[in-house]
Scaffold this motif. Structure first.
Motif, PDB file in Angstrom:
ATOM      1  N   ILE A 235       0.815  -1.205   0.000  1.00  0.00           N
ATOM      2  CA  ILE A 235       0.000   0.000   0.000  1.00  0.00           C
ATOM      3  C   ILE A 235       0.856   1.266   0.000  1.00  0.00           C
ATOM      4  O   ILE A 235       0.578   2.215  -0.731  1.00  0.00           O
ATOM      5  CB  ILE A 235      -0.966   0.000   1.216  1.00  0.00           C
ATOM      6  CG1 ILE A 235      -1.967  -1.151   1.068  1.00  0.00           C
ATOM      7  CG2 ILE A 235      -1.696   1.329   1.325  1.00  0.00           C
ATOM      8  CD1 ILE A 235      -2.894  -1.330   2.256  1.00  0.00           C
TER       9      ILE A 235
ATOM     10  N   LEU B 148      -7.521  -7.431  13.596  1.00  0.00           N
ATOM     11  CA  LEU B 148      -7.509  -8.169  12.332  1.00  0.00           C
ATOM     12  C   LEU B 148      -7.659  -9.684  12.498  1.00  0.00           C
ATOM     13  O   LEU B 148      -8.422 -10.299  11.757  1.00  0.00           O
ATOM     14  CB  LEU B 148      -6.254  -7.815  11.532  1.00  0.00           C
ATOM     15  CG  LEU B 148      -6.269  -6.385  10.961  1.00  0.00           C
ATOM     16  CD1 LEU B 148      -4.858  -5.852  10.792  1.00  0.00           C
ATOM     17  CD2 LEU B 148      -6.991  -6.339   9.626  1.00  0.00           C
TER      18      LEU B 148
ATOM     19  N   CYS C 171      -2.545   2.420   6.050  1.00  0.00           N
ATOM     20  CA  CYS C 171      -1.182   2.846   6.374  1.00  0.00           C
ATOM     21  C   CYS C 171      -0.154   1.814   5.936  1.00  0.00           C
ATOM     22  O   CYS C 171       1.013   2.112   5.801  1.00  0.00           O
ATOM     23  CB  CYS C 171      -1.057   3.076   7.871  1.00  0.00           C
ATOM     24  SG  CYS C 171      -0.982   1.540   8.805  1.00  0.00           S
ATOM     25  N   SER C 172      -0.575   0.552   5.806  1.00  0.00           N
ATOM     26  CA  SER C 172       0.277  -0.560   5.371  1.00  0.00           C
ATOM     27  C   SER C 172       1.117  -1.194   6.475  1.00  0.00           C
ATOM     28  O   SER C 172       1.879  -2.122   6.204  1.00  0.00           O
ATOM     29  CB  SER C 172       1.206  -0.157   4.218  1.00  0.00           C
ATOM     30  OG  SER C 172       2.291   0.610   4.679  1.00  0.00           O
ATOM     31  N   ALA C 173       0.995  -0.748   7.711  1.00  0.00           N
ATOM     32  CA  ALA C 173       1.813  -1.353   8.776  1.00  0.00           C
ATOM     33  C   ALA C 173       1.539  -2.847   8.917  1.00  0.00           C
ATOM     34  O   ALA C 173       2.451  -3.644   9.137  1.00  0.00           O
ATOM     35  CB  ALA C 173       1.560  -0.644  10.110  1.00  0.00           C
TER      36      ALA C 173
ATOM     37  N   ILE D 272      -4.932  -6.698   5.887  1.00  0.00           N
ATOM     38  CA  ILE D 272      -6.132  -5.921   5.584  1.00  0.00           C
ATOM     39  C   ILE D 272      -6.733  -6.380   4.254  1.00  0.00           C
ATOM     40  O   ILE D 272      -7.961  -6.411   4.095  1.00  0.00           O
ATOM     41  CB  ILE D 272      -5.856  -4.388   5.598  1.00  0.00           C
ATOM     42  CG1 ILE D 272      -7.156  -3.609   5.448  1.00  0.00           C
ATOM     43  CG2 ILE D 272      -4.857  -3.977   4.526  1.00  0.00           C
ATOM     44  CD1 ILE D 272      -8.186  -3.839   6.537  1.00  0.00           C
TER      45      ILE D 272
ATOM     46  N   CYS E 227      -1.322  -2.051  14.176  1.00  0.00           N
ATOM     47  CA  CYS E 227      -2.342  -1.242  13.491  1.00  0.00           C
ATOM     48  C   CYS E 227      -2.613   0.051  14.269  1.00  0.00           C
ATOM     49  O   CYS E 227      -2.954   0.007  15.437  1.00  0.00           O
ATOM     50  CB  CYS E 227      -3.644  -2.038  13.349  1.00  0.00           C
ATOM     51  SG  CYS E 227      -4.980  -1.031  12.677  1.00  0.00           S
TER      52      CYS E 227
ATOM     53  N   VAL F 168      -4.984   2.091  14.174  1.00  0.00           N
ATOM     54  CA  VAL F 168      -6.366   2.280  14.640  1.00  0.00           C
ATOM     55  C   VAL F 168      -6.854   1.058  15.420  1.00  0.00           C
ATOM     56  O   VAL F 168      -8.044   0.918  15.663  1.00  0.00           O
ATOM     57  CB  VAL F 168      -7.342   2.602  13.482  1.00  0.00           C
ATOM     58  CG1 VAL F 168      -7.302   4.073  13.163  1.00  0.00           C
ATOM     59  CG2 VAL F 168      -7.022   1.805  12.245  1.00  0.00           C
TER      60      VAL F 168
HETATM   61  S1  SF4 Z   1      -5.572  -2.452   8.923  1.00  0.00           S
HETATM   62 FE1  SF4 Z   1      -4.510  -1.056  10.302  1.00  0.00          FE
HETATM   63  S2  SF4 Z   1      -2.337  -1.507   9.965  1.00  0.00           S
HETATM   64 FE2  SF4 Z   1      -3.443  -2.392   8.217  1.00  0.00          FE
HETATM   65  S3  SF4 Z   1      -3.399  -0.776   6.673  1.00  0.00           S
HETATM   66 FE3  SF4 Z   1      -5.307  -0.541   7.810  1.00  0.00          FE
HETATM   67  S4  SF4 Z   1      -4.818   0.942   9.383  1.00  0.00           S
HETATM   68 FE4  SF4 Z   1      -2.874   0.204   8.626  1.00  0.00          FE
END
Ligand code: SF4
Lengths: 252, 480
Positions: free
Chosen positions: B151, B377, B314-316, B340, B371, B373
């Motif tokens: 991402i 997951l 954000c891609s974390a 994600i 993440c 937020v």
């Molecule tokens: S799920 Fe969380 S860590 Fe993954 S891309 Fe979305 S905000 Fe970022």
């Protein structure tokens, strides 16, 4: 204290010695250990595969069988996590089973957290010669928040030198159904883990989760490496005559 | 964009054998992780901030309709236009229509996941409009004819040698190993494209409802040019991107850059309020916002899965996912990859095609830990697996054999007598496969497992064995 020893299906079938070691360690610190006569299992494989309806009967048996104990201890972080974290979800809309599931979720412990926090014991009088590295299993570390407990226990084992992997907390790639659906990706992850273990020069890898250890041992053995995989319980069960458990927080 | 997630098992295997990809991922993984960790370490109370971000998202989702209506009216007040798109096709039609009206022949684009999702590049080029990606990573993969694989870093799967070869092939550039040189080269080409463009298309990182502000993050300055040089700027946003106020933006400003690349702030943050006003020196003559549903309303209405929409892309979670770092982004078969992607794709596209995605995960929990937020997951992953197994509306991913095996296992856990029987049978069945302390030539589903591991035979007796005498003390006899 009456402690029920929960022997998960994987330990029952593949690692009976680890069940015996767990019992030995618990008895050595003065716990009254009882094992239910019938095999019982938490059902996490079913739950995590998405088969919640099929999980329910197994989970109900689990709750019933351990009802009579003050504490339940298991040599498997993922099973404890299953009960602690997911049973309340599984039974959240069941008026009959909600409370009993919550009760079990509060009194079940993974071996190392039981020893350190519930019993106040760090030295179980164990002897184990050699270099050992500790694998942080995902469900143990991120699931139960157990990082320091096994390390503290290992630090008190006579003859044992603990060497850390860099890093010790990456997934070994087991993941239950994952390693059957994606055997190659799982294999690659296990291999990466094995390389980290080998880099420490340790002769033994240990952990608090039998499924990871089985996975890791299989990869190491296939590659012809002599590194052994032992559950923490097996290491703690090895004793020298005369050494006695000591408590940091009074007598257990 | 085409969905090829039904091939994830094959494509992940191919990815593991792709040397260049493995080299690129092996290098990128540790780097991405350490950058993110270093970035988050500069925060005073990162946990509190993540909690706050989660709360803002939760509250926003609870009144999303109200937020979006407010956003729409603010944008209109500023002279912008708002378009609602229920599906990818509808969004593409709107954008194409705008391009036609503006007689646009050439379009420049900023990096955006929403436009990947709808596949706007294809839609425009099919109508004879040139689309040029201007983010360096996107520029590279557009040349390669590939979708992004990460991402935040879309070309992460490419080695620098591959990039140099691409530039040589497409533009006759001198082969080089120097990244700055390649960057300079790309910039020269991009500059001309910016100047020639009639329309700029971007995504949206955040849309502030109370002020009608579109917020865009970037590091290269290309988005700034995309939004200001062409006559028309079209921004495409998933409807979950709206946040209530500028104060809330502050929370995400501090989290997004750090989670993606470890940066306290990206090099450029643009806050855009509609088209150029009289007296202003730059900005587009027209501003359009496309608000994309494409399945999001359905997620919003599903309390168990709604958390999926909190994602700020954000891609974390990708950067920390052990599976992603082995198989790369393309294996997931659609715009979004990693954790994600495995959660979002089945909810946005053809379910049957995406049914293996929630299983491409070890449930290790590394993603939830990073993440920004605090999306749970792994919980979503298991919730989706449950849909696939138990809901008739979610066509299942399991074979007949798998289902039968699970059925037997479940029954054995329920009935100890059956459990003992299976346990005894397994010890008999394993005999022909036994070679010393190994089981070999195992059939599926153990075949794949055994391909990578030496498998131990089961010990002669389980812990709970009948010969163990009185119930409650099985070890008395077993210790022999
Ligand atoms: S799920 Fe969380 S860590 Fe993954 S891309 Fe979305 S905000 Fe970022």
């Amino acid at each position: 204290m009456r402690v029920g020893l929960f022997v998960p299906c994987l330990v029952d079938q593949c690692f009976p010695e680890t069940a015996r070691s767990t019992r030995r360690v618990l008895e050595r610190i003065g716990a009254r250990v009882d094992v239910p006569g019938e095999p019982v299992c938490c059902g996490q494989l079913l739950f995590k595969a998405g088969l919640w309806r099929k999980t329910v009967p197994a989970a109900k048996r689990m709750i019933r069988v351990f009802e009579r104990f003050d504490r339940v201890v298991a040599p498997s972080g993922s099973c404890v996590h299953m009960v602690r974290r997911h049973y309340p979800t599984l039974f959240q809309e069941d008026p009959v089973w909600r409370d009993p599931s919550l009760e079990l979720s509060r009194k079940i412990f993974e071996l190392s957290e039981f020893l350190v926090h519930q019993s106040g014991v760090e030295d179980v009088g164990a002897f184990f010669p050699g270099r050992v590295t500790y694998h942080d299993s995902c469900q143990v570390l991120r699931g139960l928040g157990v990082r320091e407990e096994p390390r503290r226990l290992l630090a008190r084992v006579r003859g044992l030198e603990l060497v850390e992997m860099d890093p010790p907390d990456t997934c070994c790639g087991f993941g239950g159904v994952f390693s059957f659906k994606f055997p190659d990706a799982a294999g690659a992850l296990a291999l990466a883990k094995a390389e980290r273990i080998l880099a420490t020069g340790a002769g033994t890898v240990t952990g608090c989760e039998p499924s990871c250890l089985m996975n890791i041992e299989g990869v190491l053995r296939r590659a012809g490496h002599g590194v052994k995989a032992f559950h923490l319980a097996d290491i703690l069960a090895g004793s020298t005559a005369g050494s006695r458990p000591q408590s940091n927080h009074g007598t257990p | 964009m085409d969905v090829r997630s039904d091939r994830i098992r094959e494509s992940s295997r191919a990815a593991l054998e792709d040397r260049d990809l493995q080299r690129a991922l092996g290098r990128a993984g540790p780097l991405l992780k350490s950058m993110r960790n270093a970035g988050m370490a500069t925060l005073d109370r990162p946990e509190a901030l993540r909690e706050r971000a989660h709360a803002v998202k939760r509250e926003t989702m609870a009144r999303l309709d109200e937020m979006l209506t407010l956003l729409e009216s603010r944008i209109k007040e500023q002279g912008g236009q708002v378009h609602w798109a229920r599906s990818a096709d509808e969004a593409n039609r709107v954008i194409l229509e705008l391009a036609r009206k503006n007689r646009a022949r050439s379009v420049v684009k900023g990096k955006s996941m929403a436009t990947e999702e709808i596949g706007v590049n294809d839609a425009l080029s099919r109508s004879g409009i040139d689309v040029f990606e201007t983010d360096l990573g996107e520029f590279i993969i557009q040349l390669a004819g590939e979708p992004p694989s990460h991402i935040a870093a879309p070309a992460i799967h490419k080695t620098r040698q591959q990039v140099s070869a691409l530039f040589a092939r497409h533009f006759g550039a001198e082969p080089t190993d120097s990244i700055p040189e390649m960057t300079r080269f790309a910039r020269r080409i991009l500059r001309e494209r910016f100047l020639a463009a009639d329309m700029g298309i971007t995504g949206v990182n955040f849309a502030v409802a109370s002020t009608g502000t579109i917020v865009l993050f970037e590091n290269e300055g290309n988005i700034r040019l995309t939004t200001s040089l062409p006559r028309t700027h079209v921004a495409v946003m998933g409807m979950e991107k709206v946040i209530p106020t500028l104060e809330d933006l502050d929370v995400f400003l501090r989290l997004l850059g750090r989670s993606a690349t470890g940066q306290k702030l990206p090099s450029y943050v643009s806050l855009l309020n509609g088209p150029r006003r009289t007296g202003e020196r730059d900005g587009p003559e027209a501003f359009h916002l496309v608000i994309l549903d494409n399945g999001r309303t359905r997620i919003l209405g599903d309390p168990e899965l709604r958390e999926t929409l909190y994602c700020i892309k954000c891609s974390a979670c990708l950067s920390f996912c052990p599976v992603y770092l082995q198989i790369g982004g393309h294996a997931y078969g659609w715009a979004y990859s990693g954790p994600i992607g495995s959660v979002l794709t089945p909810q946005l596209v053809d379910r049957k095609r995406a049914c293996d995605l929630p299983y491409a995960c070890t449930l290790c929990g590394a993603c939830a830990e990073v993440c920004p937020v605090k999306i749970d997951l792994p919980r979503l992953m298991v919730a989706l697996r449950r849909r696939y197994q138990e809901s008739p509306e979610w066509p299942g991913p399991s074979s007949r054999v798998e289902r039968a095996g699970m059925e037997l296992y479940a029954k054995a856990l329920e009935h100890p007598a059956l459990y003992r029987l299976v346990s005894r049978l397994a010890r008999i069945v394993q005999v022909p496969f036994r070679r010393g302390d190994r089981l070999v030539h195992l059939p599926p589903p153990f075949k794949g497992w055994a391909a990578h591991r030496a498998v131990r035979p089961l010990p002669p007796r389980p812990f709970h064995s009948r010969s163990a005498g009185s119930p409650g003390h099985p070890e008395e006899v077993e210790d022999e």
